[in-house]
Write an enzyme that holds these catalytic residues in place. Structure first.
Site, PDB file in Angstrom:
ATOM      1  N   ASP A  86       0.815  -1.212   0.000  1.00 40.19           N
ATOM      2  CA  ASP A  86       0.000   0.000   0.000  1.00 40.19           C
ATOM      3  C   ASP A  86       0.849   1.262   0.000  1.00 40.19           C
ATOM      4  O   ASP A  86       0.667   2.161  -0.830  1.00 40.19           O
ATOM      5  CB  ASP A  86      -0.930   0.012   1.220  1.00 40.19           C
ATOM      6  N   ARG A 134      -0.638   1.784  16.434  1.00 43.42           N
ATOM      7  CA  ARG A 134      -0.979   2.922  15.587  1.00 43.42           C
ATOM      8  C   ARG A 134      -0.883   4.262  16.324  1.00 43.42           C
ATOM      9  O   ARG A 134      -0.345   5.225  15.769  1.00 43.42           O
ATOM     10  CB  ARG A 134      -2.379   2.738  14.988  1.00 43.42           C
ATOM     11  N   ASP A 179      -7.604   0.588  11.102  1.00 40.35           N
ATOM     12  CA  ASP A 179      -6.415   1.417  11.267  1.00 40.35           C
ATOM     13  C   ASP A 179      -6.624   2.865  10.839  1.00 40.35           C
ATOM     14  O   ASP A 179      -6.002   3.778  11.376  1.00 40.35           O
ATOM     15  CB  ASP A 179      -5.234   0.808  10.501  1.00 40.35           C
ATOM     16  N   SER A 189      -2.172 -10.163   3.853  1.00 41.32           N
ATOM     17  CA  SER A 189      -2.028  -8.850   4.468  1.00 41.32           C
ATOM     18  C   SER A 189      -1.475  -9.066   5.869  1.00 41.32           C
ATOM     19  O   SER A 189      -2.110  -9.730   6.699  1.00 41.32           O
ATOM     20  CB  SER A 189      -3.390  -8.147   4.537  1.00 41.32           C
TER      21      SER A 189
END
Length: 415
Positions: free
Chosen positions: A19, A99, A128, A180
């Site tokens: 990504d 995060r 996220d 992923s």
């Protein structure tokens, strides 16, 4: 919201995965802006190799690789461990609390570099995006946020791969093995491919990074002793070490014994159910040890109420609200409960199992004289008669009422 041509400099949360690898050229093509890549090192080890060269080659003007591991472990991981928080009773929140610590540093660098916006590579289907953006807003409510997945023309991993090939961007994975994944010192998560089908048994040999499957673990058990001070792990097998080194040691021994592999279907904040396999060898060991130590150091009322708080703590962290008054208030309660959570826990690791092998604490509330089934001189069993009579009074009165109503109905009497 600023127009595209008003954004001159963007700080990108960069991992070097698929990504974010294509996000750098996409930002430059669509905004004509300078892109500064920021990598939050939270213990993803070899995934950091080559990121500096790759980011520059794909168009970043500069890259910061920030070592956040100690802050991550001490201020986020161990705070959550003390709470005993597991989302939906299973997930040890490995991505969730990574995060906010990264987003905090993104804002710091954005301010220092004079950036107009912060960008991330989170999809519109995931949690996220919420975690990153709530943390950014906590430190700068006016910062512009760019989320390409919400606006670009790419609709799938296959589209991303084609986009990367057209621009000669090296792919960070094999095309036929694009699980992923998210990795840090605390865990590795795996989603996608065959894991999207809940009726399919995972082939662990295809993707496990930190662990072996329980079937491939040794045929003899491994023992490990963990020491805690006020709910925080401070030593393994009597050797004092930093928090991050404790996790590394336990990841190794836990992974070798196939512990901490969780196949979970969870409810995402955005409303869908998803399936993932999480590797938490060290985390599973620490949670189990902490739970056992609390069982002898917390009084019953506090222990039971803390179970309620743990559920809410997990929900708050999972839903991206680390920097919130509620999380801070919950942590204040948790820290009060941890004042006596000091001692040692011995565990036996065997083929995916974590088994209690003994616990000691100077604050132990376990009293052998009271608990014994043998003869004792501290407990008068005659005292229990009055206790039971009073404790059962409401039940007795309820039963008497029902009996009276039944008798009246049989004799024709009415109230």
């Amino acid at each position: 919201m600023k127009k595209n041509n008003e954004i001159k400099k963007v700080v990108l949360a960069y991992s070097g995965g698929l990504d974010t690898s294509i996000t750098i050229p996409w930002l430059k093509e669509n905004y004509g802006c300078e892109v500064i890549a920021v990598v939050g090192n939270v213990g993803q080890d070899d995934e950091l190799e080559g990121l500096e060269e790759k980011a520059i080659q794909t168009g970043a003007s500069k890259i910061f690789i920030e070592d956040l591991t100690d802050e991550f472990v001490e201020d986020f991981v161990f705070e959550t461990l003390k709470a005993g928080a597991k989302y939906e009773g299973k997930y040890l929140l490995g991505t969730s609390f990574a995060r906010p610590v990264i987003a905090k540093r993104l804002v710091e660098i954005a301010h220092r570099e004079g950036a107009d916006a912060i960008a991330h590579g989170c999809t519109g289907k995931g949690n996220d995006q919420v975690r990153f953006e709530l943390a950014v807003k906590a430190f700068d409510p006016d910062m512009e946020i760019i989320a390409p997945w919400r606006t670009w023309e790419l609709k799938s991993r296959e589209d991303e791969i084609e986009y990367a090939k057209e621009r000669n961007i090296p792919l960070p994975m094999k095309e036929d093995n694009i699980y992923s994944e998210d990795r840090n010192i605390w865990h590795v998560s795996h989603e996608g491919l065959d894991l999207e089908y809940p009726d399919t048994e995972p082939n662990y040999d295809n993707f496990l990074k930190m662990s072996v499957s329980p079937e491939n673990a040794p045929n003899t058990p491994t023992y490990v002793t963990i020491s805690f001070e006020k709910g925080i792990p401070v030593a393994v097998n009597g050797e004092k070490m930093s928090g991050k080194n404790i996790i590394k040691v336990l990841n190794k021994v836990g992974g070798e014994n196939g512990v901490g592999i969780d196949d979970i279907i969870e409810n995402r904040l955005v409303g869908m159910k998803v399936r993932g396999v999480y590797e938490n060898p060290g985390g599973a060991i620490l949670y189990k040890a902490h739970e056992i130590l609390e069982s002898i150091t917390l009084d019953g009322d506090t222990q039971h109420y803390k179970d309620v708080v743990s559920v809410e703590f997990a929900n708050v962290v999972y839903n991206g609200k680390w920097f919130s008054p509620l999380r801070e208030a919950l942590s204040a309660f948790v820290n009060k409960t941890q004042e006596t959570v000091t001692g040692e826990v011995k565990l036996k690791l065997y083929k995916g199992n974590i088994i209690n092998a003994g616990v000691t604490s100077p604050y132990s509330l376990y009293n052998e004289e009271f608990a014994t089934f043998g003869e004792d001189g501290v407990y008068d069993q005659h005292d229990s008669q009055g206790f039971v009579n009073l404790y059962s009074l409401s039940t007795k009165v309820q039963s008497m009422m029902k009996k009276k109503l039944k008798n009246n109905s049989m004799t024709g009497n009415t109230l």
